[in-house]
Design a protein around this motif. Sequence first.
Motif, PDB file in Angstrom:
ATOM      1  N   ARG A  23     -20.110   5.153 -21.961  1.00  0.00           N
ATOM      2  CA  ARG A  23     -18.770   4.710 -22.377  1.00  0.00           C
ATOM      3  C   ARG A  23     -18.086   5.808 -23.195  1.00  0.00           C
ATOM      4  O   ARG A  23     -16.904   6.115 -22.999  1.00  0.00           O
ATOM      5  N   SER A  26     -16.962   8.648 -21.056  1.00  0.00           N
ATOM      6  CA  SER A  26     -15.720   8.283 -20.368  1.00  0.00           C
ATOM      7  C   SER A  26     -14.513   8.448 -21.276  1.00  0.00           C
ATOM      8  O   SER A  26     -13.505   9.068 -20.894  1.00  0.00           O
ATOM      9  N   TYR A  27     -14.586   7.914 -22.479  1.00  0.00           N
ATOM     10  CA  TYR A  27     -13.445   7.994 -23.407  1.00  0.00           C
ATOM     11  C   TYR A  27     -13.107   9.451 -23.722  1.00  0.00           C
ATOM     12  O   TYR A  27     -11.932   9.828 -23.766  1.00  0.00           O
ATOM     13  N   GLU A  30     -11.603  11.264 -20.458  1.00  0.00           N
ATOM     14  CA  GLU A  30     -10.226  10.872 -20.139  1.00  0.00           C
ATOM     15  C   GLU A  30      -9.243  11.406 -21.175  1.00  0.00           C
ATOM     16  O   GLU A  30      -8.124  11.802 -20.836  1.00  0.00           O
ATOM     17  N   GLU A  31      -9.643  11.458 -22.433  1.00  0.00           N
ATOM     18  CA  GLU A  31      -8.751  11.987 -23.469  1.00  0.00           C
ATOM     19  C   GLU A  31      -8.547  13.491 -23.292  1.00  0.00           C
ATOM     20  O   GLU A  31      -7.422  13.996 -23.445  1.00  0.00           O
ATOM     21  N   LEU A 159     -12.642   5.380 -29.755  1.00  0.00           N
ATOM     22  CA  LEU A 159     -12.186   4.550 -28.642  1.00  0.00           C
ATOM     23  C   LEU A 159     -10.714   4.829 -28.358  1.00  0.00           C
ATOM     24  O   LEU A 159      -9.966   5.167 -29.280  1.00  0.00           O
ATOM     25  N   PRO A 160     -10.278   4.667 -27.112  1.00  0.00           N
ATOM     26  CA  PRO A 160      -8.841   4.726 -26.842  1.00  0.00           C
ATOM     27  C   PRO A 160      -8.112   3.717 -27.727  1.00  0.00           C
ATOM     28  O   PRO A 160      -8.559   2.567 -27.892  1.00  0.00           O
ATOM     29  N   LEU A 163      -7.428   0.290 -26.224  1.00  0.00           N
ATOM     30  CA  LEU A 163      -8.495  -0.318 -25.427  1.00  0.00           C
ATOM     31  C   LEU A 163      -8.726  -1.778 -25.795  1.00  0.00           C
ATOM     32  O   LEU A 163      -8.803  -2.655 -24.924  1.00  0.00           O
ATOM     33  N   GLU A 237     -16.271  -4.942 -20.402  1.00  0.00           N
ATOM     34  CA  GLU A 237     -15.249  -4.426 -21.314  1.00  0.00           C
ATOM     35  C   GLU A 237     -14.105  -5.413 -21.513  1.00  0.00           C
ATOM     36  O   GLU A 237     -13.602  -5.591 -22.619  1.00  0.00           O
ATOM     37  N   GLU A 266     -15.822  -1.086 -32.198  1.00  0.00           N
ATOM     38  CA  GLU A 266     -15.177  -2.008 -31.260  1.00  0.00           C
ATOM     39  C   GLU A 266     -14.665  -3.237 -32.007  1.00  0.00           C
ATOM     40  O   GLU A 266     -13.546  -3.709 -31.755  1.00  0.00           O
ATOM     41  N   THR A 325     -10.542   6.839 -33.346  1.00  0.00           N
ATOM     42  CA  THR A 325      -9.860   6.875 -32.052  1.00  0.00           C
ATOM     43  C   THR A 325     -10.447   7.972 -31.162  1.00  0.00           C
ATOM     44  O   THR A 325     -11.026   8.949 -31.649  1.00  0.00           O
ATOM     45  N   ALA A 326     -10.249   7.828 -29.856  1.00  0.00           N
ATOM     46  CA  ALA A 326     -10.686   8.856 -28.911  1.00  0.00           C
ATOM     47  C   ALA A 326      -9.929  10.157 -29.130  1.00  0.00           C
ATOM     48  O   ALA A 326     -10.489  11.248 -28.919  1.00  0.00           O
TER      49      ALA A 326
END
Length: 364
Positions: A23, A26-27, A30-31, A159-160, A163, A237, A266, A325-326
């Motif tokens: 996870r 991924s974050y 993508e960022e 995290l985004p 999200l 998610e 989260e 944050t991401a």
Amino acid sequence: MKIAQIAPLAESVPPKLYGGTERIVSYLTEELVAQGHDVTLFASGDSVTDAKLVACSDVALRLNPAVRDHVPHQVVMLEEIRRRSHEFDVLHFHIDVLHFPLIRDFADRTVTTLHGRLDLPDLKPLYKTFHDVPLVSISNDQRAPMPPVNWSGTVYHGLPIDLLPFTERPKDKYLAFLGRISPEKRPDRAIHIAAKVGMPLKIAAKIDNADEAYWKTVIEPMVKSRPNVEFIGEINEQQKADFLGNAGALLFPIDWPEPFGLVMIEAMACGTPIVAFRCGSVPEVIDEGVSGILMDSVEEAVENIERALLLDRRKVRDTFETRFTAERMAADYLEIYRNLPGVRTKAAPLRRANGQGLDLHVVA
């Protein structure tokens, strides 16, 4: 920058259900793409990304019943990375230690984030041997058992920002437990705490094969004997927003040196305060009295549940937006990438050899 992200193959990126490391990969990926970097993700073929995906297995290995041994698949992935290593300014590994012998010739253009516990005795001779490999910890506490190694920094997970939505007024006031059913996560403590304060407890958790006996002999009988406890099982998610957002508080009653604890941030993103035992990374992640309450015993947790429920949920969310944050995570990693010796001295010649320019600045 041209960046390779190398993920574990056990789960997809992002994972369908449980999988903290995948996870985070991924974050971060993508960022970095969103910021304009040229990112290639080495991962399972069922991964979903805006980066260039190099499929190193058809699907996540844990989901393929034909796969009995993960190592051969990982070695095939590492050979592909070795063959293509000259294409990247920096290679970021998230796969523990299997790649260490492979990267000797270009280790100064790599960084390895260690996502697991480091207090196991078998690890010490390995890290003494590979003391020069650039490493990143996910908390400062995670470093404590290690011999002298080449730490490039500590980067907390992120995290985004959009999200998990903020929930100012939860529908219910249950206590939540999210994670794995395992002895070190101590779901038994969560059940005792909920029983003593007379509150409902909802448990959303994965049960690994290694922990099946613990579930059958210890936790399942406790769940069945207490009407206030509901076992939901593993959630995805989309389900997390409702599960965490509508909880009065998250219980994090761990009994091990937690390297980070993704579920804590989260919960913060949803505005849900945390009641956590003072182990591992927990004091670094939780701002005492703002995003949660730190405990040393079940009795202390019981005495402070009401205090946790009264914490300002907006301030809990603000803590997430400030620290976890991401975007902040990506900025921290980019700073580490740029300061790697090989990125400064070797990336430009490699780019020129490939007929490309080199930009070591953040692309807005």
